[in-house]
Each structure stands twice: as C-alpha cells, then as structure tokens.
Motif scaffolding. Structure first.
Motif, mmCIF file in Angstrom:
data_model
loop_
_atom_site.group_PDB
_atom_site.id
_atom_site.type_symbol
_atom_site.label_atom_id
_atom_site.label_comp_id
_atom_site.label_asym_id
_atom_site.label_seq_id
_atom_site.Cartn_x
_atom_site.Cartn_y
_atom_site.Cartn_z
ATOM 1 N N PHE A 587 -9.945 14.328 24.207
ATOM 2 C CA PHE A 587 -9.910 14.162 25.656
ATOM 3 C C PHE A 587 -10.476 15.404 26.337
ATOM 4 C CE2 PHE A 587 -6.575 11.585 23.823
ATOM 5 C CZ PHE A 587 -6.721 10.371 24.480
ATOM 6 N N VAL A 588 -11.101 15.210 27.503
ATOM 7 C CA VAL A 588 -11.668 16.312 28.279
ATOM 8 C C VAL A 588 -11.368 16.100 29.759
ATOM 9 C CG1 VAL A 588 -13.553 16.760 26.661
ATOM 10 C CG2 VAL A 588 -13.893 15.162 28.554
ATOM 11 N N ALA A 589 -11.514 17.172 30.525
ATOM 12 C CA ALA A 589 -11.350 17.091 31.978
ATOM 13 C C ALA A 589 -12.271 18.100 32.633
ATOM 14 C CB ALA A 589 -9.903 17.351 32.379
ATOM 15 N N ASP A 594 -10.111 25.888 30.477
ATOM 16 C CA ASP A 594 -9.356 26.116 29.241
ATOM 17 C C ASP A 594 -9.313 24.818 28.440
ATOM 18 O OD1 ASP A 594 -7.436 27.505 27.438
ATOM 19 O OD2 ASP A 594 -6.103 25.926 28.191
ATOM 20 N N PRO A 595 -9.801 24.800 27.202
ATOM 21 C CA PRO A 595 -9.859 23.553 26.437
ATOM 22 C C PRO A 595 -8.505 22.879 26.258
ATOM 23 C CG PRO A 595 -11.262 25.206 25.408
ATOM 24 C CD PRO A 595 -10.483 25.911 26.484
ATOM 25 N N VAL A 596 -7.439 23.642 26.002
ATOM 26 C CA VAL A 596 -6.118 23.023 25.788
ATOM 27 C C VAL A 596 -5.639 22.339 27.067
ATOM 28 C CG1 VAL A 596 -3.711 23.466 25.197
ATOM 29 C CG2 VAL A 596 -5.538 24.651 23.949
ATOM 30 N N ARG A 597 -5.748 23.049 28.186
ATOM 31 C CA ARG A 597 -5.356 22.443 29.464
ATOM 32 C C ARG A 597 -6.260 21.266 29.820
ATOM 33 N NH1 ARG A 597 -1.694 20.531 32.612
ATOM 34 N NH2 ARG A 597 -2.159 20.710 34.856
ATOM 35 N N GLY A 598 -7.570 21.400 29.513
ATOM 36 C CA GLY A 598 -8.489 20.293 29.764
ATOM 37 C C GLY A 598 -8.125 19.054 28.971
ATOM 38 N N ALA A 599 -7.678 19.249 27.712
ATOM 39 C CA ALA A 599 -7.275 18.103 26.894
ATOM 40 C C ALA A 599 -6.030 17.436 27.464
ATOM 41 C CB ALA A 599 -7.038 18.556 25.462
ATOM 42 N N GLU A 600 -5.089 18.236 27.960
ATOM 43 C CA GLU A 600 -3.869 17.662 28.544
ATOM 44 C C GLU A 600 -4.196 16.842 29.787
ATOM 45 O OE1 GLU A 600 -1.542 21.107 29.292
ATOM 46 O OE2 GLU A 600 -0.918 21.375 27.188
ATOM 47 N N GLY A 727 -12.091 20.594 26.680
ATOM 48 C CA GLY A 727 -11.106 19.744 26.037
ATOM 49 C C GLY A 727 -10.980 20.047 24.568
ATOM 50 N N VAL A 728 -10.256 19.190 23.874
ATOM 51 C CA VAL A 728 -10.017 19.336 22.439
ATOM 52 C C VAL A 728 -10.289 17.994 21.776
ATOM 53 C CG1 VAL A 728 -8.327 19.884 20.645
ATOM 54 C CG2 VAL A 728 -8.265 21.117 22.832
ATOM 55 N N ILE A 729 -11.027 18.018 20.672
ATOM 56 C CA ILE A 729 -11.249 16.805 19.893
ATOM 57 C C ILE A 729 -10.871 17.089 18.444
ATOM 58 C CG2 ILE A 729 -13.021 15.838 21.405
ATOM 59 C CD1 ILE A 729 -15.148 16.919 19.581
#
Length: 774
Positions: A587-589, A594-600, A727-729
């Motif tokens: 997921f991305v935003a 910040d990738p972790v926050r973007g994933a959330e 984000g994180v994949i």
C-alpha cells in the motif's frame, strides 16, 4: 596516445541516435561517427543544380544526402547525413502490430522468421521514443488527399487512421496548429542554434525539411546527446574495426574533407584515423552495417553464419493514382492536391491471416504520398500534347490580336489558358505500400561490392494483394493506376531495407541476441534495421528506435569488464546470465514521505501498489564479484492512484550492498516509469538486511520500503526531488514459491546457479549466522 572512449556509435539513424543519446545521458563517453554532413534548416537542396549534387559518392566529389544502391532485382534509397534516414523519411511512427511478432514462421526456402522480442517487451520503449520524437496525428481536417483516402477506405470497407507523425504543427504542445509559426526550443536545446518553424504543409518531407518542422533525429535525439556531452563527428566514414586482445574494439575511419566536395577524390588513399572503445555500436543501416560486418569478417572469427540473412524490403511498393475524376463535379475533376500537407497524412491497414477474423494472406499498409509543389509543374510540363496545344492557342490569339489591332489589353484569361487547368497534378496522388513480405533475401559480397540475392516468387501473392488494393483505391477515386516502370521488369525498390544481421535466440538462428549484441563478441552491437529478423509491416523507424532503446537499458545497466569481453570464439568462456521474476504487493499514500506511515495511510484508503519485475544479471561471475552486485530490472508497476499498469522504462537492482555498514546489507531497487499522464517518476526502494532480535530473515528479505519521486532520477539526484508517494510492499508466500520456479541461466549452467546460491546464502549467514547456537 590513441583516443579511447566508452562507446563508438557508427551512423546516426534511428538506432545510432538513440544509442548516442541514452549512453551520453547515462554519463558514458560517446563518439558518434557519421559519414554524411550536417543539414541545418535551410540547407537542403532545392534548385536543379543543387539536386544534381545531392547524391552520395565521395569518390566522384558527391557529399550529398541521397545514397542509391542498385542490385540485380532491387534498388534501395537510403540517406547520408547527420540524422540518417530521418532526414528523408515521411515522419510516420506506427508500432509493429502485436500479432505480427511471429514465432518460428516457416520460410519457403527453409528456416523460419522468428522475433525473440514481443510487443509487450517494446511497449515502454515505443512510449519513450514517441515522446522524444513529438509524435502527433495530422491535425488538419480539410486536407483533400487525407479526406480522399478516408472516404475511399470507408466505401471499400477498409480500416483507416491518421498515424502519429514526428512533425511539429503548433508552437507549443496543446496549441492549435499554425503554419510557419516559431517553434520553442526543447530543454536540451537546438544543436544548430537556428530557428525552426511549424509545418507549412509544403510536401517537402522526403527531400529534407528546410523549416525544421520535421522532428528529425538531429533536432531530437542528437541535440539531446550533444547536450549530454556526446561527440558528434560528421564526414567520418568507418572502414574497418576489430576486437582488441584485452577487450574492446579498435575502429578505423576516414574523414571526407569539405574542400574535396565537388572534386573527384581517391578515397581509398585517405589516411585512416583510429579510435578504441569498450563498446562498438553499429547503426549504419541494413546495407551499411551488413556491408561493414561482411568486409571485416576476417577480424571476427566464428561470426554466426546467419550474417547476411533475413533481408527484407519491408514489402515496399510505390505507385500512383493519376488524373482522378468525379462525375458530380462541375468540371469532372476530383481534386486531391497531393502537394498539400506533409508527405503522409493517413494510412489504410489491410489485415493479416495472423489477425484472425477470417483474414487471409500477409497484411500490409497503404498510405497517401505527397510531393513538393514544384513537382506539379514538372508533371504538367511533361504532358507534351496539352502543353503544345495551349502554347499554340496562346500564340494564335496574340497574333490575331496583333493583326486585328483589337483595343483589348487584358490578357489574363489567355495566360490562364496557357498555364492550363493543372488537372493531372491536382488530381493525382502517389501511394506507398508496405507490409509483411517474405524475409528470405540474402546480402553477400561480390568482390568488394554488396549484393542482394532475392526472388520475387516467394512474395508474389503478397505483392499482388497489395497492388490489388491500390487498384481498388484508384477505381474508387476514378483514377488511373500506374506502377513504377521497374515493376514490369520484376525489379523492386525499397526505402526500408531490413535484416542482414538478424536477432535470434542463439548463433544458429541469428547474428545477434535480442538486445543487438553480436553472438560471441560481447560489447559489439547492431542497433539498426539490420537487426530485425523480418519485416515490421508498418513503417519501421519507430520499431528500430524502440529496439535500440530497449538494448540501451541493458547496456547501461551492465558494467563491461575484461571478463565480459571474453568469447568462446577465442577459447575463453562466454558469460552466463541469470534471471528470475519477483512480484511484491502493498500500500502507498501521497500524504507521507515516510514509507511506514505511507503504508498505514494507503491501507486505510485501500490504495494498493505492486510491481512485477524480471531481474537479470548478464554475467553471474561479474555480478558476484562486483561490490555493487547490480542487475537490470524490467517489467511493470501497477497502482490505480498513479494511473494503472505502468511499464518500467529502465530499472536497476542491487543485491546485498554494504553501504558503509559491515553489520548489515541492503537490496536496492531503482525504477524509472511514467504515470498515467506521462509524467516521469522514479521508485527507489530498499530492503534492510540486518540481524535484529528474533528470527527476522524472512521479514528483512521480503519487505521493501519504497518512495516514489517526481522525475527520472539517477544516483545523487534523490535529495532534491519532490516526493510523490511512499509505502511498503512485501513478497507474499505464494508469490515467493512461484519466484523460486523462475530462476534461469543462459546458457544453462549448474555452476552459475551454484555460485549465485553460495553468494546469496553465504551473505545471509554472514548477517544472521552469529545469532544461531554455536
């Protein structure tokens, strides 16, 4: 000391220009050698005296634009000048039809036509070339020849389109078309420093555009290559080349002195200049490149026996629709105005048996042609009976007025009658056909000269069908169909020679691999029409450029060392490549850097992101030994938020780099792609491989922290670039199990698998092994 560069590019056509730009943009030192001269706007020949000198034969003092080759059953017309064939082609940028990338299609004399690349492989490269060349359909809606082709196609039930053209019709993208308006310079500048003007619809594309409206390679790729530091050398004709014992190539060329133009010259006595390079890229066209390889074959022991094969004229046919008539017009004349507009504005596509839907035979295109306005005067003057009759009537009227002493002084009507109605020029149209002829021609040397062994019989059905469609168009438009006189002698003519050094899966099938690298000679590439293993069917320029762009991804991402230059022809092992596919999802935003926050945030909004990549290390030994452990990455990313499925234009993968920390390793991903609106983006991602408390090897090797930036970024550009999303994949277990089945080596090598496995598992042991019980 002899001059040395990373790459020497021979020729400046659609392959050579792309290669020069891509390598220079990537920071490589590039020298491009072009035998012809520069043609800035306003320098193309127009007068009869200029045209008489506008041919290429330096021995006769001719340094001009057109190079005409004549063989026993074929004539060919190619270009000599900075920009290659783009200086005289008709601007059409059509993609090769997806179903026409044939697999093992049998040929009448034995063997088969096989394309080791697919439409999917080329899609991102087609996109990149179209952007660079400014591809746009013909925008004017009332051009008579365009409407004549459209109407006739509709009445005959044929498919018609306005193909993309490499022509500038408006001062800026999005503006309405305006003839003769100034053109704004591109960010990479203008190599000539002269103003360019938008298309004036003068029909002079095929003899060189003096306005600069044509987005030829000198105005696009070559200007960009020069901007990035490429050394573009004109009047430099390559004569010989050979591999160097320690790797790389030596190239020998002669320089045609501008002062010798117009004077016979003993070109065989010109002093040779020499330059060495790590990579040598041949882009001199199907005739030029094949001739160079044949001439220098003694220096290339073990060169594939397929050299010279799979020659094709791309099914070219030039014919004419003459003196069209329209019974509903007041004078019975159908006005077509072939001299109005660029040379080609529209195309009719006739399907192939490969397309299904009941079609039979080999497919082809028929396109409207054009010609300069001055050609209409020549056509009208050639009609001797009409010209003589009008001149006699004019003279008779003037004599009558002289003897009768008439007071009438206005003779405009008489002059109009002398000029004539211009029926033939106004109602005539050249038509150009091309398609899937049979690629069974062979290029060979006869003494010191190139020769083509060709038969008309194997493609007779194709040519009969193509001419049949042209005759149907003529009948629909009330015109006479006229073939070139050479057709009656069963002689063809081509402006699209292809093949001679075809790509294949192995040396018995082709001279080069699917990336243009000559089998057995790493660092030697063919990137022009000679590389294609069969006809494109459509105009081939875009496909040649796309194939070259794809090859450049591989060249740029593959470091060249002495090991990579070794060949099995000289007793040293050929490098073994290793590849595998990888699929990651997450997921991305856009709201977070910040990738972790973007994933959330992305998970909460169901903003999904995934990529599907093929990772390729061209030389396993080099990959393991190089501290960067770099491989290429191709494939696609998919994200609805960014525009759907988006091809990777170029990509890099680095495995287990140290990055200054001996306690951890990182896997890096860098992918260039464009969003749905065509805006350039770069994904930069990392996997952190380090020993934290607990068993975390799976999490570390399967989790990618990624950021998407605006622009196509190279290392060092990241800090100042705007962040588009983060984000994180991760790799899901079913995808990982699938990934394990995709590992391949070419040629197959158990030792290569073993060395890669030892490196991979050994690195994991170095990082995580200390946590295990002793």
């Amino acid at each position: 000391m002899r001059e040395h560069v990373h790459a020497v590019v021979v020729g400046s056509g659609f392959g050579g220009s792309v290669a020069a730009y891509r390598l220079a943009e990537a920071g490589r030192s590039v020298v491009l050698l072009e035998r012809g001269k520069e043609y800035p706007p306003g320098s193309f020949a127009r007068t009869p005296a200029e045209m008489g000198r506008n041919l290429w034969d330096p021995s006769e003092g001719l340094h001009g634009l057109f190079d005409i080759w004549s063989f026993r059953r074929l004539d060919g017309v190619v270009s000599s000048g900075l920009g290659g064939g783009s200086l005289i082609y008709a601007n059409v940028l059509l993609r090769k039809d997806e179903r026409w990338f044939v697999d093992e299609s049998p040929l009448p004399g034995g063997g088969y036509e096989h394309w080791p690349v697919s439409r999917a492989d080329l899609e991102p490269h087609y996109d990149a070339v179209e952007r660079m060349m400014g591809a746009t359909p013909y925008p004017y809606k009332t051009t008579r020849k365009t409407e004549a082709m459209r109407g006739s196609a509709e009445r005959l039930g044929l498919s018609w389109q306005r193909p993309p053209l490499a022509v500038t019709f408006a001062s800026r993208p999005g503006d309405p078309p305006v003839a003769g308006a100034p053109i704004a310079d591109q960010p990479y500048g203008n190599m000539y420093g002269q103003p360019r003007r938008t298309c004036r619809l003068c029909g002079e594309c095929d003899i060189g555009c003096n306005d600069g409206a044509k987005n030829s390679l000198d105005h696009t790729y070559l200007s960009a290559a020069k901007h990035h530091g490429a050394d573009l050398r004109t009047r430099c004709e390559v004569r010989a080349f050979a591999p160097l014992p320690g790797g790389g190539y030596e190239v020998s060329y002669v320089v045609h002195d501008p002062a010798a133009e117009g004077h016979k010259t003993a070109t065989g006595d010109l002093p040779p200049h020499r330059i060495t390079c790590d990579r040598l890229i041949l882009g001199a066209g199907s005739f030029g490149t094949t001739y160079l390889l044949l001439r220098n074959r003694a220096a290339l022991p073990g060169l594939s026996t397929t050299l010279g094969s799979r020659f094709s004229g791309n099914g070219d046919v030039l014919a004419f629709l003459l003196d069209a008539k329209d019974p509903t017009a007041h004078n019975g004349l159908r006005r077509i105005e072939g001299s109005r507009g660029p040379v080609i504005t529209s195309a009719i596509r006739v399907p192939d048996a490969l397309d299904g839907n009941g079609a039979t035979g080999r497919g082809y295109y028929v396109e409207d042609g054009g010609y300069p306005v001055f050609a209409e005067w020549l056509v009208e003057a050639s009609q001797m009976p009409g010209t003589v009759r009008r001149a006699a009537l004019f003279a008779l009227a003037r004599l009558r007025a002289q003897f009768s002493r008439t007071p009438a002084s206005n003779i405009s009507g008489l002059v109009a009658g002398l000029i004539g109605p211009g029926r033939l020029g106004d109602g005539s149209l050249p038509v150009l056909g091309m398609g899937r002829d049979v690629p069974d021609g062979v290029l060979r040397l006869r003494g010191d000269f190139l020769d083509v062994q060709l038969t008309a019989e194997t493609s007779r059905e194709y040519f009969d069908g193509l001419r049949g469609t042209m005759r149907a168009l003529a009948a629909d438009l009330g015109a006479r169909f006229a073939d070139l006189p050479t057709a009656w002698a069963k002689r063809g003519i081509t402006v699209h020679p292809l093949g001679g050094a075809p790509m294949g899966r192995h040396p018995k099938e082709g001279t080069c691999d699917a990336y243009g690298e000559v089998f057995g000679f790493p660092g030697l590439y063919v990137l022009d029409g000679a590389l294609l293993p069969g006809p494109v069917g459509a105009n081939p320029s875009l496909t040649i450029a796309a194939v070259a762009d794809r090859a450049c991804d591989r060249i740029i991402s593959t470091p060249l060392t002495a090991t990579a230059v070794a060949t099995n022809r000289t007793g040293v092992a050929v490098p073994t490549s290793l590849s595998f596919t990888e699929e990651m999802k997450g997921f991305v935003a856009k709201e977070s850097v910040d990738p972790v926050r973007g994933a959330e945030l992305g998970r909460s909004k169901d903003q999904r992101f995934m990529f599907h990549l093929k990772i390729t290390a061209d030389d396993v030994d080099q990959f393991v030994d190089d501290p960067a452990h770099e491989a290429s990455a191709t494939g696609y990313v998919e994200c609805d938020m960014l525009g759907g499925r988006l091809p990777v234009i170029r990509g890099w993968f680095n495995l287990f780099t140290r990055d200054g920390d001996g306690a951890q390793r990182r896997m890096w991903y860098r992918l260039h792609f464009n969003d749905g609106a065509g805006n350039p983006l770069t994904l930069i991602g990392r996997k952190d491989v380090r020993d934290d408390p607990g068993f975390d090897v799976w999490r570390d090797t399967s989790t990618l922290y990624m950021t998407v930036y605006s622009g196509h970024l190279w290392p060092g550009d990241d800090s100042a670039a705007p962040v588009v999303a983060s984000g994180v994949i991760t790799i899901h277990v079913p995808d990982f199990l699938r990934q394990l089945t995709t590992f391949r080596t070419e040629p197959h090598s158990g030792k290569a698998f073993e060395r890669f496995g030892r490196f991979f598992l050994g690195t994991l042991w170095d990082v995580y092994g200390k946590a295990l019980p002793g």
